[in-house]
Design an enzyme around this catalytic site. Structure first.
Site, PDB file in Angstrom:
ATOM      1  N   LYS A 115      41.730  44.725  38.642  1.00  0.00           N
ATOM      2  CA  LYS A 115      43.080  44.746  39.197  1.00  0.00           C
ATOM      3  C   LYS A 115      43.604  46.183  39.195  1.00  0.00           C
ATOM      4  O   LYS A 115      43.313  46.958  38.267  1.00  0.00           O
ATOM      5  CB  LYS A 115      43.988  43.840  38.357  1.00  0.00           C
ATOM      6  CG  LYS A 115      45.388  43.628  38.926  1.00  0.00           C
ATOM      7  CD  LYS A 115      46.139  42.639  38.048  1.00  0.00           C
ATOM      8  CE  LYS A 115      47.574  42.444  38.484  1.00  0.00           C
ATOM      9  NZ  LYS A 115      48.285  41.494  37.603  1.00  0.00           N
ATOM     10  N   SER A 196      50.614  37.624  39.617  1.00  0.00           N
ATOM     11  CA  SER A 196      50.399  38.865  40.332  1.00  0.00           C
ATOM     12  C   SER A 196      48.932  39.251  40.494  1.00  0.00           C
ATOM     13  O   SER A 196      48.614  40.163  41.263  1.00  0.00           O
ATOM     14  CB  SER A 196      51.120  40.010  39.593  1.00  0.00           C
ATOM     15  OG  SER A 196      50.584  40.208  38.298  1.00  0.00           O
ATOM     16  N   SER A 220      50.523  35.267  35.594  1.00  0.00           N
ATOM     17  CA  SER A 220      49.936  36.180  36.579  1.00  0.00           C
ATOM     18  C   SER A 220      48.459  35.971  36.822  1.00  0.00           C
ATOM     19  O   SER A 220      47.944  36.353  37.870  1.00  0.00           O
ATOM     20  CB  SER A 220      50.163  37.627  36.147  1.00  0.00           C
ATOM     21  OG  SER A 220      51.506  37.979  36.296  1.00  0.00           O
TER      22      SER A 220
END
Length: 423
Positions: A115, A196, A220
């Site tokens: 990420k 996210s 997330s």
């Protein structure tokens, strides 16, 4: 941060996203001259193919780069590919050729996607999806990246995400960042990918990668894992290194026996308060902690551009208005601690439970405020074809039990199927 709660982000959890836990996924694609079918393969499958000389790391990386080129324009799951990924693959192949079998580290030659809030000291950017950090230079690899490199992993690239891990604006669309664009759910393109850690889940689900790391900010990882039909693991806070990750709150930061006791109609004390980001105290404490921890991260950067973005940053502005950990923040933190002690901890111990089982990522705040672990696995699909996950959570350091339970569920159901790319 989950799509249905833009401000909910009390912690960062580095987690692992996989298409399956340990099972031998059904391979669905064979490329010319490849003796091994890569799609839906697990790490275990890939390592066995390496050992049998059916696959090289270069072939594997080339396949994933090809799939990224083919599908990423639609899915927006990857922000950038490591320009050194093929070089790392070639090095891995040479090492595998000359080293004794069994002497190589566990992830040797395995590509991993990170990420874009996990720092890498290489030619990749670390920006949290924001142009405000494009060109910034980190002082070193994140702690987890250092360990991945020592384990022999290839850093394939950076996955997309909600900008600033969805801690910039309450109105930000799920899966969107200025750098990455709008991430798409590979099962139903019009459905939410959730966030996210949207790109980490999208990429694994669509076979742009076998494994990825994401960060958990109260849903997330668990939420996108559920919506993209992949396995997501959020470990106990403190179990993994949190250094070098663009933070939200260090208070809860962390990196990704048989059977469970099932009891119906259990009441989790104050669950309505726990699920309310404002009333529980998460909002007050997280805003103050975000300002302190982000400023500390930015101070360590070797080089940094000016933070010039002005639009849609109501959360940033609210955090900037805080002034450290004062009486209000201390009261909020105390309330969160009491909610955990009298909530999940008491429930699990009073009833001697192995795991709390819930649909989707609905219980993520319960785990977030106390730093508890949770794992989510595919459980089905709704009438439109959108994936649904099932979550197994427990007390701190209960990961072995949770993995055992979730693996048993996965093996019994084998529900996951490749994405369909429906409109």
């Amino acid at each position: 941060m989950a799509a249905n709660s833009s401000l909910r982000s009390s912690s960062i959890f580095l987690i692992l996203i996989l298409s399956s836990i340990l099972s031998t996924g059904s391979s669905t694609c064979t490329f010319i001259n490849y003796a091994f079918s890569i799609k839906e393969a697990t790490i275990k499958d890939i390592k066995l193919a390496f050992e049998r000389n059916q696959l090289s790391s270069r072939q594997l990386v080339e396949f994933y780069i090809g799939e990224i080129v083919r599908l990423n324009g639609l899915l927006k799951g990857v922000i950038e590919v490591n320009p050194d990924a093929l070089l790392q693959a070639d090095d891995a192949d040479k090492e595998r050729k000359y080293k004794v079998h069994g002497s190589l580290p566990d992830l040797h030659g395995i590509p991993i996607l990170l990420k874009d809030n996990i720092a890498t000291k290489d030619r990749l950017n670390t920006t949290a999806g924001s142009f405000a950090l494009l060109g910034s230079v980190v002082p070193r690899d994140a702690g987890v990246v250092e360990k991945l490199r020592k384990a022999g992993a290839i850093i394939l690239g950076k996955a997309s995400l909600n900008e600033w891990a969805n801690f910039r604006s309450v109105n930000a669309p799920s899966g969107f960042s200025p750098r990455g664009g709008q991430g798409k759910n590979p099962y139903v393109l019009s459905a939410t990918p959730c966030g996210s850690s949207s790109g980490s889940a999208i990429s694994v689900a669509a076979n742009l990668e076998t494994v990825s790391l994401g960060t958990e900010t109260d849903g997330s990882l668990l939420c996108p894992a559920s919506f993209n039909s992949v396995v997501g693991l959020k470990p106990t806070v403190g179990l993994t290194s949190r250094a070098g990750v663009i933070p939200i709150t260090p208070r809860q930061d962390t990196i990704g026996r048989e059977g469970a006791v099932v009891v119906d109609n259990l009441q989790l004390a104050n669950v309505d308060i726990i699920l309310n980001f404002t009333i529980s105290g998460e909002a007050v404490s997280t805003l103050a902690e975000f300002k302190l921890s982000l400023n500390a991260y930015l101070k360590e950067l070797v080089a940094s551009p000016e933070l010039t973005e002005k639009l849609g940053q109501d959360i940033f502005l609210a955090a900037e208005a805080t002034n450290g950990i004062g009486a209000q923040e201390k009261a909020a933190l105390s309330n969160l601690e009491n909610l955990s002690k009298n909530g999940l901890e008491k429930l699990m111990r009073d009833y001697k439970l192995d795991a709390l089982v819930t649909p989707r990522s609905d219980a993520s705040p319960v785990y977030a405020i106390g730093g508890f672990p949770s794992i989510i696995v595919p459980a089905g699909y709704d009438s439109q074809g959108v994936p649904i996950g099932i979550s197994f959570g427990g007390l701190k350091s209960s990961e072995p039990k949770l993995i055992e339970i979730s693996y048993a569920f996965e093996q019994a159901t084998k529900i996951r199927k490749p994405p369909s790319f429906k409109p």
